[in-house]
Design a protein around this motif. Structure first.
Motif, PDB file in Angstrom:
ATOM      1  N   SER A  89       0.835  -1.202   0.000  1.00 26.37           N
ATOM      2  CA  SER A  89       0.000   0.000   0.000  1.00 26.37           C
ATOM      3  C   SER A  89       0.871   1.253   0.000  1.00 26.37           C
ATOM      4  O   SER A  89       2.048   1.210   0.383  1.00 26.37           O
ATOM      5  CB  SER A  89      -0.910  -0.007   1.227  1.00 26.37           C
ATOM      6  N   PRO A  90       0.337   2.405  -0.443  1.00 28.66           N
ATOM      7  CA  PRO A  90       1.135   3.653  -0.469  1.00 28.66           C
ATOM      8  C   PRO A  90       1.702   4.032   0.900  1.00 28.66           C
ATOM      9  O   PRO A  90       2.842   4.487   1.000  1.00 28.66           O
ATOM     10  CB  PRO A  90       0.139   4.695  -0.985  1.00 28.66           C
ATOM     11  N   ASP A  91       0.906   3.858   1.964  1.00 24.81           N
ATOM     12  CA  ASP A  91       1.404   4.210   3.300  1.00 24.81           C
ATOM     13  C   ASP A  91       2.582   3.328   3.699  1.00 24.81           C
ATOM     14  O   ASP A  91       3.583   3.815   4.251  1.00 24.81           O
ATOM     15  CB  ASP A  91       0.280   4.065   4.333  1.00 24.81           C
ATOM     16  N   SER A  92       2.483   2.023   3.424  1.00 25.36           N
ATOM     17  CA  SER A  92       3.584   1.116   3.765  1.00 25.36           C
ATOM     18  C   SER A  92       4.832   1.451   2.972  1.00 25.36           C
ATOM     19  O   SER A  92       5.944   1.459   3.518  1.00 25.36           O
ATOM     20  CB  SER A  92       3.159  -0.335   3.510  1.00 25.36           C
ATOM     21  N   ARG A  93       4.676   1.727   1.694  1.00 25.75           N
ATOM     22  CA  ARG A  93       5.834   2.084   0.879  1.00 25.75           C
ATOM     23  C   ARG A  93       6.482   3.360   1.374  1.00 25.75           C
ATOM     24  O   ARG A  93       7.705   3.504   1.396  1.00 25.75           O
ATOM     25  CB  ARG A  93       5.428   2.216  -0.595  1.00 25.75           C
ATOM     26  N   GLN A  94       5.666   4.322   1.804  1.00 21.98           N
ATOM     27  CA  GLN A  94       6.202   5.574   2.311  1.00 21.98           C
ATOM     28  C   GLN A  94       6.977   5.366   3.608  1.00 21.98           C
ATOM     29  O   GLN A  94       8.065   5.914   3.797  1.00 21.98           O
ATOM     30  CB  GLN A  94       5.065   6.578   2.533  1.00 21.98           C
ATOM     31  N   HIS A  95       6.438   4.514   4.494  1.00 24.07           N
ATOM     32  CA  HIS A  95       7.134   4.229   5.758  1.00 24.07           C
ATOM     33  C   HIS A  95       8.451   3.497   5.498  1.00 24.07           C
ATOM     34  O   HIS A  95       9.470   3.802   6.139  1.00 24.07           O
ATOM     35  CB  HIS A  95       6.237   3.397   6.673  1.00 24.07           C
ATOM     36  N   MET A  96       8.434   2.522   4.579  1.00 24.32           N
ATOM     37  CA  MET A  96       9.662   1.790   4.268  1.00 24.32           C
ATOM     38  C   MET A  96      10.712   2.707   3.649  1.00 24.32           C
ATOM     39  O   MET A  96      11.898   2.631   3.975  1.00 24.32           O
ATOM     40  CB  MET A  96       9.346   0.618   3.332  1.00 24.32           C
ATOM     41  N   TYR A  97      10.281   3.584   2.769  1.00 24.19           N
ATOM     42  CA  TYR A  97      11.224   4.519   2.153  1.00 24.19           C
ATOM     43  C   TYR A  97      11.801   5.476   3.194  1.00 24.19           C
ATOM     44  O   TYR A  97      13.006   5.762   3.198  1.00 24.19           O
ATOM     45  CB  TYR A  97      10.532   5.301   1.045  1.00 24.19           C
ATOM     46  N   SER A  98      10.945   5.958   4.088  1.00 19.98           N
ATOM     47  CA  SER A  98      11.423   6.884   5.121  1.00 19.98           C
ATOM     48  C   SER A  98      12.424   6.207   6.051  1.00 19.98           C
ATOM     49  O   SER A  98      13.458   6.793   6.410  1.00 19.98           O
ATOM     50  CB  SER A  98      10.227   7.415   5.920  1.00 19.98           C
ATOM     51  N   TYR A  99      12.144   4.941   6.426  1.00 15.42           N
ATOM     52  CA  TYR A  99      13.063   4.238   7.321  1.00 15.42           C
ATOM     53  C   TYR A  99      14.370   3.901   6.615  1.00 15.42           C
ATOM     54  O   TYR A  99      15.457   4.053   7.183  1.00 15.42           O
ATOM     55  CB  TYR A  99      12.399   2.961   7.845  1.00 15.42           C
ATOM     56  N   ALA A 100      14.286   3.452   5.370  1.00 15.14           N
ATOM     57  CA  ALA A 100      15.499   3.105   4.626  1.00 15.14           C
ATOM     58  C   ALA A 100      16.371   4.327   4.373  1.00 15.14           C
ATOM     59  O   ALA A 100      17.604   4.253   4.452  1.00 15.14           O
ATOM     60  CB  ALA A 100      15.128   2.436   3.300  1.00 15.14           C
ATOM     61  N   SER A 101      15.739   5.472   4.094  1.00 17.55           N
ATOM     62  CA  SER A 101      16.523   6.687   3.828  1.00 17.55           C
ATOM     63  C   SER A 101      17.226   7.194   5.076  1.00 17.55           C
ATOM     64  O   SER A 101      18.222   7.921   4.972  1.00 17.55           O
ATOM     65  CB  SER A 101      15.608   7.782   3.267  1.00 17.55           C
ATOM     66  N   SER A 102      16.731   6.794   6.271  1.00 16.76           N
ATOM     67  CA  SER A 102      17.383   7.244   7.505  1.00 16.76           C
ATOM     68  C   SER A 102      18.744   6.585   7.705  1.00 16.76           C
ATOM     69  O   SER A 102      19.520   7.023   8.554  1.00 16.76           O
ATOM     70  CB  SER A 102      16.493   6.962   8.708  1.00 16.76           C
ATOM     71  N   PHE A 103      19.055   5.534   6.941  1.00 13.86           N
ATOM     72  CA  PHE A 103      20.356   4.870   7.040  1.00 13.86           C
ATOM     73  C   PHE A 103      21.436   5.610   6.252  1.00 13.86           C
ATOM     74  O   PHE A 103      22.601   5.246   6.347  1.00 13.86           O
ATOM     75  CB  PHE A 103      20.254   3.429   6.530  1.00 13.86           C
ATOM     76  N   PHE A 104      21.067   6.607   5.486  1.00 14.55           N
ATOM     77  CA  PHE A 104      22.030   7.321   4.647  1.00 14.55           C
ATOM     78  C   PHE A 104      22.030   8.800   5.012  1.00 14.55           C
ATOM     79  O   PHE A 104      20.979   9.387   5.314  1.00 14.55           O
ATOM     80  CB  PHE A 104      21.672   7.131   3.165  1.00 14.55           C
TER      81      PHE A 104
END
Length: 255
Positions: A34-49
């Motif tokens: 879902s769009p919300d899940s994709r947004q949360h995953m992208y936000s969490y993954a981007s926090s590693f960089f």
């Protein structure tokens, strides 16, 4: 025509099993995408960089990498020595009872995963690299002992028998008649298990067994994603370096 019908039947059966598994496990695949899940995953993954590359943290990572390397190397060495000793029993060279008991022991050692051994060793030896070393040594002893025993069983007995008939003792016959035929296999198995133990040593830290895994667990627990990213990159670099070193050693010693 008959084989095509059988293939369609098995494909349909696999599809039904997959759908039933998703339903029974209550896996929400659509919610994952879902769009919300994709947004949360992208936000969490981007926090590693970007990764944390400060001098103090890189020095700690270097120390953790050396500790992980030492845990895997010592654990593999201890396992190779213990596995070599048990393989003599498991190959049937000291009677049927010794073979049965040693194989039972080897099966028990390797049937317990490294993480379970690490949890037990942490309780017995405390937190730190000693527990991780013991965990790797116990599990790898079961694996290498079985592989070493099979190599001994498949070795032609002719050279050793010729030495015994010439008056050599059992130890000399083994060292000069049997061991040269299995030594390259033993080295190959040991190096391969060392590669696996490097990866596992980096994971054992999640149960308090030291090394990079313990650093990764702490950084993730404290939501320090930038530092965790540096640890993950160090794990990747360490595994690649050890794989290259192991491949070079196999080419040099085994071939």
């Amino acid at each position: 025509m008959k084989r095509s019908i059988e293939a369609v039947f098995w494909l349909a059966l696999i599809a039904v099993a997959l759908i039933a598994s998703f339903s029974w496990l209550q896996l929400d695949l659509f919610g994952l995408l879902s769009p919300d899940s994709r947004q949360h995953m992208y936000s969490y993954a981007s926090s590693f960089f970007p990764p944390d590359t400060s001098a103090d943290w890189m020095y700690k990572i270097f120390e953790g990498a050396l500790e992980t390397l030492a845990i895997s190397a010592i654990g593999t060495l201890l396992a190779a020595l213990a596995g070599a000793g048990l393989s003599l029993l498991a190959s049937g060279r000291f009677g049927a009872w010794a073979k049965a008991l040693s194989r039972l022991l080897l099966n028990a050692l390797r049937s317990v995963p490294e993480l379970v051994w690490a949890a037990l060793m942490v309780l017995a030896a405390g937190l730190g690299p000693f527990a991780g070393t013991l965990a790797l040594a116990l599990h790898t002893t079961g694996v290498l002992g079985r592989l070493f025993a099979e190599a001994l069983e498949n070795t032609p007995p002719g050279p050793a028998l010729a030495l015994r008939h010439a008056g050599a003792g059992p130890i000399a016959a083994f060292c000069y008649g049997t061991l040269p035929g299995v030594l390259t296999q033993w080295l190959s198995y040991t190096l391969y298990r060392w590669e696996n133990n490097i990866r596992m040593a980096a994971v054992l830290g999640f149960v308090g067994a030291g090394g990079l895994g313990q650093m990764l667990y702490f950084t993730l627990s404290l939501f320090q994603q930038a530092r965790a990213s540096s640890v993950i990159l160090a794990m990747v670099v360490l595994v690649v370096m050890v794989d290259a070193l192991s491949a070079w050693l196999r080419m040099k010693w085994v071939n």
